[in-house]
Every structure is written in structure tokens, then in C-alpha cells.
Enzyme design. Structure first.
Site, PDB file in Angstrom:
ATOM      1  CG  ASN A   1      -2.123   1.194   0.988  1.00  0.00           C
ATOM      2  OD1 ASN A   1      -2.473   2.292  -0.339  1.00  0.00           O
ATOM      3  ND2 ASN A   1      -2.507   1.251   2.281  1.00  0.00           N
TER       4      ASN A   1
ATOM      5  CG  ASP B   1       0.491  11.524   5.676  1.00  0.00           C
ATOM      6  OD1 ASP B   1      -0.559  11.996   4.807  1.00  0.00           O
ATOM      7  OD2 ASP B   1       1.541  11.763   5.169  1.00  0.00           O
TER       8      ASP B   1
ATOM      9  CG  HIS C   1       0.405   4.522   8.443  1.00  0.00           C
ATOM     10  ND1 HIS C   1       2.473   4.920   8.723  1.00  0.00           N
ATOM     11  CD2 HIS C   1      -0.186   4.405   7.836  1.00  0.00           C
ATOM     12  CE1 HIS C   1       1.942   5.486   7.555  1.00  0.00           C
ATOM     13  NE2 HIS C   1       0.274   5.318   7.389  1.00  0.00           N
ATOM     14  NE  ARG C   2       0.702   9.075   8.096  1.00  0.00           N
ATOM     15  CZ  ARG C   2       2.091   9.023   7.971  1.00  0.00           C
ATOM     16  NH1 ARG C   2       3.141   9.063   9.699  1.00  0.00           N
ATOM     17  NH2 ARG C   2       3.102   9.140   7.413  1.00  0.00           N
TER      18      ARG C   2
ATOM     19  CE  LYS D   1       1.094   2.709   3.502  1.00  0.00           C
ATOM     20  NZ  LYS D   1       1.747   4.140   2.752  1.00  0.00           N
TER      21      LYS D   1
HETATM   22  O1  LIG Z   1       4.853  12.483  -1.940  1.00  0.00           O
HETATM   23  C1  LIG Z   1       4.515  12.047  -0.228  1.00  0.00           C
HETATM   24  O2  LIG Z   1       5.721  11.411   0.302  1.00  0.00           O
HETATM   25  C2  LIG Z   1       3.921  11.383   0.110  1.00  0.00           C
HETATM   26  C3  LIG Z   1       2.100  12.616  -0.577  1.00  0.00           C
HETATM   27  C4  LIG Z   1       1.310  13.016   0.434  1.00  0.00           C
HETATM   28  O3  LIG Z   1       0.619  12.582  -0.537  1.00  0.00           O
HETATM   29  P1  LIG Z   1      -1.225  12.890  -1.466  1.00  0.00           P
HETATM   30  O4  LIG Z   1       0.019  13.940  -2.026  1.00  0.00           O
HETATM   31  O5  LIG Z   1      -1.813  12.091  -1.926  1.00  0.00           O
HETATM   32  O6  LIG Z   1      -1.810  14.498  -0.426  1.00  0.00           O
HETATM   33  C5  LIG Z   1       0.863  11.925   2.062  1.00  0.00           C
HETATM   34  O7  LIG Z   1       0.416  12.271   2.388  1.00  0.00           O
HETATM   35  C6  LIG Z   1       1.838  10.641   1.692  1.00  0.00           C
HETATM   36  O8  LIG Z   1       2.312  10.002   3.027  1.00  0.00           O
HETATM   37  C7  LIG Z   1       3.584  11.122   1.460  1.00  0.00           C
HETATM   38  C1  LIG Z   2      -0.724   8.508   2.933  1.00  0.00           C
HETATM   39  C2  LIG Z   2      -0.105   7.988   3.413  1.00  0.00           C
HETATM   40  O1  LIG Z   2       0.548   7.026   2.940  1.00  0.00           O
HETATM   41  P1  LIG Z   2       1.067   6.652   1.626  1.00  0.00           P
HETATM   42  O2  LIG Z   2       2.857   7.165   0.955  1.00  0.00           O
HETATM   43  O3  LIG Z   2       1.400   4.721   0.527  1.00  0.00           O
HETATM   44  O4  LIG Z   2       0.248   7.657   0.329  1.00  0.00           O
HETATM   45  C3  LIG Z   2       0.285   8.249   4.459  1.00  0.00           C
HETATM   46  O5  LIG Z   2       1.834   7.188   4.904  1.00  0.00           O
HETATM   47  O6  LIG Z   2      -0.144   8.621   5.689  1.00  0.00           O
END
Ligand SMILES: O=C(O)C1=C[C@@H](OP(=O)(O)O)[C@@H](O)[C@H](O)C1
Ligand SMILES: C=C(OP(=O)(O)O)C(=O)O
Length: 429
Positions: free
Chosen positions: A93, A316, A389-390, A415
Site C-alpha cells: 500500500n 498526514d 498506521h496513522r 507501514k
Molecule cells: O509524496 C509523498 O511522499 C507523500 C505525499 C502525500 O500524499 P498526497 O499528495 O496524496 O496528499 C502524503 O500523504 C504521503 O504520505 C506522502
Molecule cells: C498517505 C500515506 O501514505 P502513502 O505514501 O501510501 O500515500 C501516509 O503515510 O499517511
């Protein structure tokens, strides 16, 4: 179902050395794999999301080795496209593996399939797939259109201007940015409509620059990559501590009667989630910033206050605030967080349901949540975590100066933070 029961924690105090940033770990691994030369990646996160990226790179015949028992890895870059032209990848995921690998593999002239866990197949990817298709890529959604799993076939890439929507996930723009230098051609990405989660694009651009590729940025609407740029190993990259993981400990400090310091990232961090500390300060917490640490303590008057704020820049870490709200005076409203609905679970719905179990009054809006704390928290609630996880990490905070709480399926923290509950125990008294 497995669960962990947290007894009320009277006081928290101490220092937590943060695990590596998920966002930096997976970006760095991919950039190192595409770069010319060998990159030493220091302090890589040990967690499922990174494991999936490492295994995918192995399947794509990128050579990497771990230095002994340390979290230092050496990645031997391919100096361009992946050498393997057929691969089946399973990516759990991990959005930070799935989205960027989709874009990179679409440009590699091979036959690839990408799949994940059931929830990953419910997380949208259509905006990225369509952007790549319009530039000539051959990508099929083998289940439901707009969602993984995906099958990629060789195709001629002919995009000079690529348009992508930015209102569902910033990871689509990140994916295009990181992949497009593989073409060697001049290309401009235009973002259609609103771009969410903007600070994650800053992380992408800063890491690309470390690997020698410059992007000309015009606001948040246009990103141009000049012809002939290619990734070059910078030698060594040190992964910062994870700013989203920091949020649980900083929140604990703000709630819990002592000082809590997180180390491994601070004011110098390239991660947008460092700004979680600003939101805590708005609630009254005492925050001390260092270049490589942040410390949180309760407000001087002992009382956190509710806030009403836009959280689009820290989606997040904003989840953590929804639980901190239980300990504040007055309601807290977190706005502009529609993306919560397409992450590990529908986080708006899950958060509302579980906050109500501990007694909060909650309004679940389309893209906001309002949390009004109860007079007193309901003890011994059994919190469901929805394989998120969160959710597990956030609800551990209920025990801090609060009541006993049961967290179901605590292993879902694997995760991004498999040792979370051990680290929490170390600062708890
Ligand atoms: O680019 C990244 O590392 C992330 C972008 C965010 O997602 P979104 O852009 O879908 O909000 C965040 O929620 C995710 O945990 C990590
Ligand atoms: C949204 C998250 O993960 P992902 O990188 O899978 O989008 C997260 O870690 O909160």
C-alpha cells in the site's frame, strides 16, 4: 484480533531519535536507481513501504546492498532506464513506491505489471495514468479504470507538454517530475486546477536537484525540465528523520506534562510536516526549534486550546491534531483535508468513528472535521485502526494524561514505523 492495551500514561519525558523519512527514503532509492554512479543512502527507513521499493528495484535488476546491520544502503544506479524489460511488481500500500514507479516504468519500453494490497486497488491513480497516456504511454488498468493494478507495455513517448490534475494526490506530479528526465527531452508539466499537499513537491524538487536535475518552476502551475538533463549520483545522501512520525511524540509532549524532543530533523528539514509544530504552537504548546531537533512541552498555563485551521499542507500530521483536540479547550476544526478519504482508509470517516468511541462530538464534513472534546474521556475504548498506521499511532495519544485505551491490530504501524509502541514506552512514565 491482536491488540495492545495502553494504561494511562501519567507523564512523558525524553528524547526520541526519529526513524528515517518515508518520503525521502523512497524518492532517494528511485533517484539513485536511475542515476549514473553509486549512491550511499544513510539512515534509510526500515518499514514496509521502503521494503516494497527495495524489492521492486531488485526485481528491476538494480543492484543494492545493505552495509552490515546498519540502515546504510549502497545503490548501483542504472544511468537511465531500468535494464529489465519484463517485471511483475507487488507494492503493498506504498503510494510513494506505486505512483513514481508507474511513471518511470511507462518510459522504460518494457512489459510491467504493478499491483498492491486490496486497499491500494481502491486508491485512485487515473490522473497519473491519463497524463502519461496523453504523452503516448501504453498503460491498462486491469481491474477498474482509474485504479491499480496496472499493466504497462512499450510505447513511444512524445510529450512536450504534459497536463496533470493536482487535486487528488501530489504524488502524481511527483511521479512525473522524477520520471521525465529519463526521456532526455525538454518537457513542461502543467498542473490543472488546484494542487494539494504542495510541500511534498518541494521534497521532490530538492532531491532531484541533489541528483543534478534542475526544474524551472513557475508558481505551482508549471514545471519545466530542460533537454539533456540526467541523474548523477551525489555520492552520499543522509535521510532525515521522519517529520510525520515526529508528530506523535511532539503531540505527546504538548499533552503530557514533560518535555519531549525529537531528533533527526528540525528547522532545516526539507519536509513540510515539520510545520506540524507550528500548529501545536497555535494550540498553545511550547515549541523549541533547533536545526536538527524539535521539542514540545505543554502550554505555560497548562491548557491547550482548540484551533480552526487549513491543513492542506500537512495532511498526514494533521491526523495527529484531531486526537490532540481531545485535550484542548473548545472545538478544533481541521479544513481542506478531502485527500484523507483516499489514503490508507477513508480517514475522515475512520477518525470520526473512533473519536466518538472516546466520547468526542464530531462533525465529519466532506473535506473537514470538527472535534469537540468530551467533559471526560471514555475509558477502555477499543480503537479500530483500519489497516492505517496513522490511526494506530494517533490513538495511542488517548492514554497520555487520559484514560486506558485498546488499539486493535497495532502491527499496522509497520507501514512506516514498526517500533512505534516501543519508542512511546521509552518516554512514558
Ligand atoms: O509524496 C509523498 O511522499 C507523500 C505525499 C502525500 O500524499 P498526497 O499528495 O496524496 O496528499 C502524503 O500523504 C504521503 O504520505 C506522502
Ligand atoms: C498517505 C500515506 O501514505 P502513502 O505514501 O501510501 O500515500 C501516509 O503515510 O499517511
Amino acid at each position: 484480533m491482536e491488540h495492545i492495551t495502553l494504561a494511562p500514561i501519567a507523564r512523558v519525558n525524553g528524547t526520541v531519535a526519529l526513524p528515517g523519512s518515508k518520503s525521502i527514503s523512497n524518492r532517494t532509492l528511485l533517484l539513485a536507481a536511475l542515476a549514473k554512479g553509486t549512491t550511499t543512502v544513510k539512515g534509510l527507513l526500515a518499514a514496509d513501504d521502503i521494503h516494497y521499493m527495495l524489492e521492486a528495484l531488485k526485481a528491476l535488476e538494480i543492484k543494492w546492498e545493505q552495509t552490515g546491520e546498519s540502515r546504510d544502503f549502497i545503490v548501483h544506479g542504472a544511468a537511465g532506464a531500468f535494464p529489465v524489460k519484463t517485471a511483475e511488481l507487488f507494492l503493498g500500500n506504498a503510494g510513494t513506491a506505486f505512483r513514481p514507479l508507474t511513471a518511470a516504468l511507462a518510459l522504460c519500453q518494457g512489459h510491467y505489471t504493478l499491483s498492491g494490497v486490496a486497499r491500494m486497488h481502491e486508491r485512485p491513480i487515473g490522473d497519473l495514468v491519463n497524463a502519461l497516456r496523453e504523452a503516448g504511454a501504453d498503460i491498462t488498468c486491469t481491474g477498474t479504470e482509474g485504479y491499480p493494478p496496472l499493466a504497462i507495455q512499450p510505447a513511444t513517448f512524445n510529450g512536450q507538454v504534459i497536463k496533470v490534475k493536482g487535486n487528488v494526490s501530489s504524488q502524481f506530479l511527483t511521479a512525473l517530475l522524477m520520471a521525465l528526465p529519463l526521456t532526455g527531452q525538454a518537457v513542461t508539466i502543467e498542473v490543472i486546477g488546484e494542487l494539494i499537499s504542495k510541500p511534498y513537491i518541494d521534497i521532490t524538487l530538492k532531491l532531484m536537484a541533489k541528483f543534478g536535475v534542475q526544474v524551472e518552476q513557475k508558481g505551482w502551475g508549471s514545471f519545466s525540465i530542460a533537454k539533456g538533463q540526467a541523474y548523477q549520483s551525489p555520492g552520499t545522501i543522509e535521510v532525515e528523520g521522519d517529520a510525520s512520525s515526529a508528530s506523535y511524540f511532539l503531540a505527546a509532549g504538548a499533552i503530557g506534562g514533560g518535555k519531549v524532543r525529537v531528533t533527526g530533523m528540525g528547522s532545516d528539514s526539507i519536509q513540510g510536516d515539520k510545520r506540524f509544530a507550528e500548529a501545536l504552537a497555535l494550540m498553545g504548546a511550547e515549541i523549541t526549534w533547533g536545526s536538527h531537533f524539535i521539542e514540545a512541552a505543554p502550554p505555560k498555563n497548562g491548557q491547550l486550546t482548540g484551533i480552526d485551521a487549513d491543513m492542506n499542507h500537512i495532511p498526514d500530521a494533521a491526523m495527529t491534531l484531531a486526537v490532540v483536540a481531545l485535550f484542548a479547550k473548545g472545538p478544533t476544526t481541521l479544513r481542506n483535508i478531502a485527500s484523507w478519504r483516499v489514503k490508507e482508509t477513508d480517514r475522515l470517516s475512520a477518525m470520526a468513528t473512533e473519536l466518538r468511541k472516546v466520547g468526542a462530538s464530531v462533525i465529519e464534513g466532506k473535506d473537514f472535521i470538527t472535534v469537540t472534546p468530551p467533559e471526560s474521556l471514555i475509558a477502555d475504548a477499543a480503537i479500530d485502526t483500519y489497516d492505517d498506521h496513522r490511526m494506530a499511532m494517533c490513538f495511542s495519544l488517548v492514554a497520555i494524561k487520559g484514560v486506558a485505551v485498546q488499539i486493535n491490530d497495532p502491527q499496522c504501524t509497520a507501514k512506516t514505523f514498526p517500533t512505534y509502541f516501543e519508542e512511546l514506552a521509552k518516554i512514558s512514565a
